[in-house]
Design an enzyme around this catalytic site. Structure first.
Site, PDB file in Angstrom:
ATOM      1  CG  ASP A  84      13.805  78.894 -50.710  1.00 31.30           C
ATOM      2  OD1 ASP A  84      13.808  78.080 -51.652  1.00 31.30           O
ATOM      3  OD2 ASP A  84      14.382  78.692 -49.626  1.00 31.30           O
ATOM      4  CG  HIS A 169      15.700  72.482 -46.686  1.00 30.23           C
ATOM      5  ND1 HIS A 169      14.390  72.235 -46.974  1.00 30.23           N
ATOM      6  CD2 HIS A 169      16.218  73.051 -47.798  1.00 30.23           C
ATOM      7  CE1 HIS A 169      14.125  72.635 -48.198  1.00 30.23           C
ATOM      8  NE2 HIS A 169      15.220  73.129 -48.729  1.00 30.23           N
TER       9      HIS A 169
HETATM   10  P1  13P Z   1      20.189  74.714 -46.322  1.00 33.46           P
HETATM   11  O1  13P Z   1      19.592  75.530 -45.227  1.00 33.46           O
HETATM   12  O2  13P Z   1      20.361  73.295 -45.945  1.00 33.46           O
HETATM   13  O3  13P Z   1      21.436  75.321 -46.864  1.00 33.46           O
HETATM   14  O4  13P Z   1      19.111  74.679 -47.519  1.00 33.46           O
HETATM   15  C1  13P Z   1      18.762  75.871 -48.170  1.00 33.46           C
HETATM   16  C2  13P Z   1      17.682  75.657 -49.152  1.00 33.46           C
HETATM   17  O5  13P Z   1      17.609  74.642 -49.816  1.00 33.46           O
HETATM   18  C3  13P Z   1      16.695  76.717 -49.330  1.00 33.46           C
HETATM   19  O6  13P Z   1      15.668  76.340 -50.178  1.00 33.46           O
END
Ligand code: 13P
Length: 279
Positions: A84, A169
């Site tokens: 990610d 996020h």
């Molecule tokens: P959140 O932590 O807001 O759920 O976002 C997760 C995300 O987009 C990881 O790339």
């Protein structure tokens, strides 16, 4: 089954549902998400940030843990192990260490450099059958993507595209304006069958998530919501003094309510995204 995210996302795009990416932090997280995906017969993407990758002792350790669990827990649904928000170097390393999918987050580079670096990542990933996510419009900052740039990045041969449409996020502030569906529609028009990714899945109202899926979003990322659920359940267990009753301090007992809370969150999201029974 550890697979690239390509086929599961193309199926999701065609079927108008989304596959959840749930970020993992440790063994409990991974086990909770895999067991829930299997129970619901849903494809799933395990997200690993660079920070979480370091915390878990490197991508090779993560790959070993995930592969081991898939085998021991008899997980037969498609599972992608995805980096990610990877840096260029991070994406190269994760591919070397057995990840089946990577995000190269080049959104902070000027567009030309983002394009060049994305091309190189795609070249290596294609050789290994690894899926690639690229990004336009910085998601964390709530910035909105440019549909023409999205088209340009999509045409490079990425598997999926994250486009900023006002999402952020973490927990959304009180005065958040909501997702920008106008921009999402334009991106969808320009990029056609390309699966689109919605980051910042925590706290987006269900109706907005559903609408985003009808407009071409095929992957929704959730991280903070699992963390909040885990923390709340663990706090409750300790505040009720259960860690001081019998062997309640045993980590297998202490971490169990939090693990169950992650399972419940993942289940709720898979139902919302429509991926249940789609493995
Ligand atoms: P959140 O932590 O807001 O759920 O976002 C997760 C995300 O987009 C990881 O790339």
């Amino acid at each position: 089954m550890l697979v690239s995210a390509k086929e599961m996302l193309q199926k999701a795009k065609a079927g108008k549902y989304a596959v959840g990416q749930f970020n993992i932090n440790n063994l409990e997280w991974t086990k909770a998400i895999l067991l829930t995906a299997q129970e619901l017969n849903s494809p799933v993407i395990l997200g690993v940030s660079e920070g979480a990758g370091k915390y878990m002792c490197g991508y090779n350790t993560v790959t070993g843990m995930v592969k081991g669990m898939i085998e021991t827990l008899n997980i037969t649904v498609p599972v992608a192990l995805h980096l990610d928000h990877g840096s260029y170097e991070g994406a190269l390393k994760a591919m070397e260490d057995g990840f089946s999918s990577v995000m190269f987050d080049g959104s902070h580079y000027p567009i030309e450099e983002n394009v060049e670096k994305t091309k190189e990542i795609i070249r290596i990933a294609t050789e290994k059958g690894i899926s690639v996510e690229a990004e336009d419009g910085v998601v964390g900052g709530g910035e909105v993507a440019d549909p023409d740039e999205c088209k340009r990045i999509a045409d490079l041969g990425v598997t999926m595209l994250a486009a900023g449409i006002g999402n952020i996020h973490g927990v959304y502030p009180e005065n958040w304006q909501g997702l920008n569906f106008e921009v999402l529609e334009k991106i969808q028009e320009k990029t056609g069958t390309m699966p689109l990714v919605l980051h910042g899945g925590t706290g987006i109202p269900a109706e907005m998530v559903k609408k985003a899926i009808t407009l071409g979003v095929s992957k929704v990322n959730v991280n903070t919501e699992c963390q909040l659920a885990f923390a709340a359940a663990t706090r409750k267990y300790i505040e009720e003094g259960k860690d001081q009753q019998g062997k309640g301090f045993d980590p297998r007992k202490l971490l169990a309510p939090g693990t169950e809370a992650i399972k419940a969150t993942v289940k709720e999201k898979m139902e919302l995204f429509g991926s249940v029974g789609k493995a």
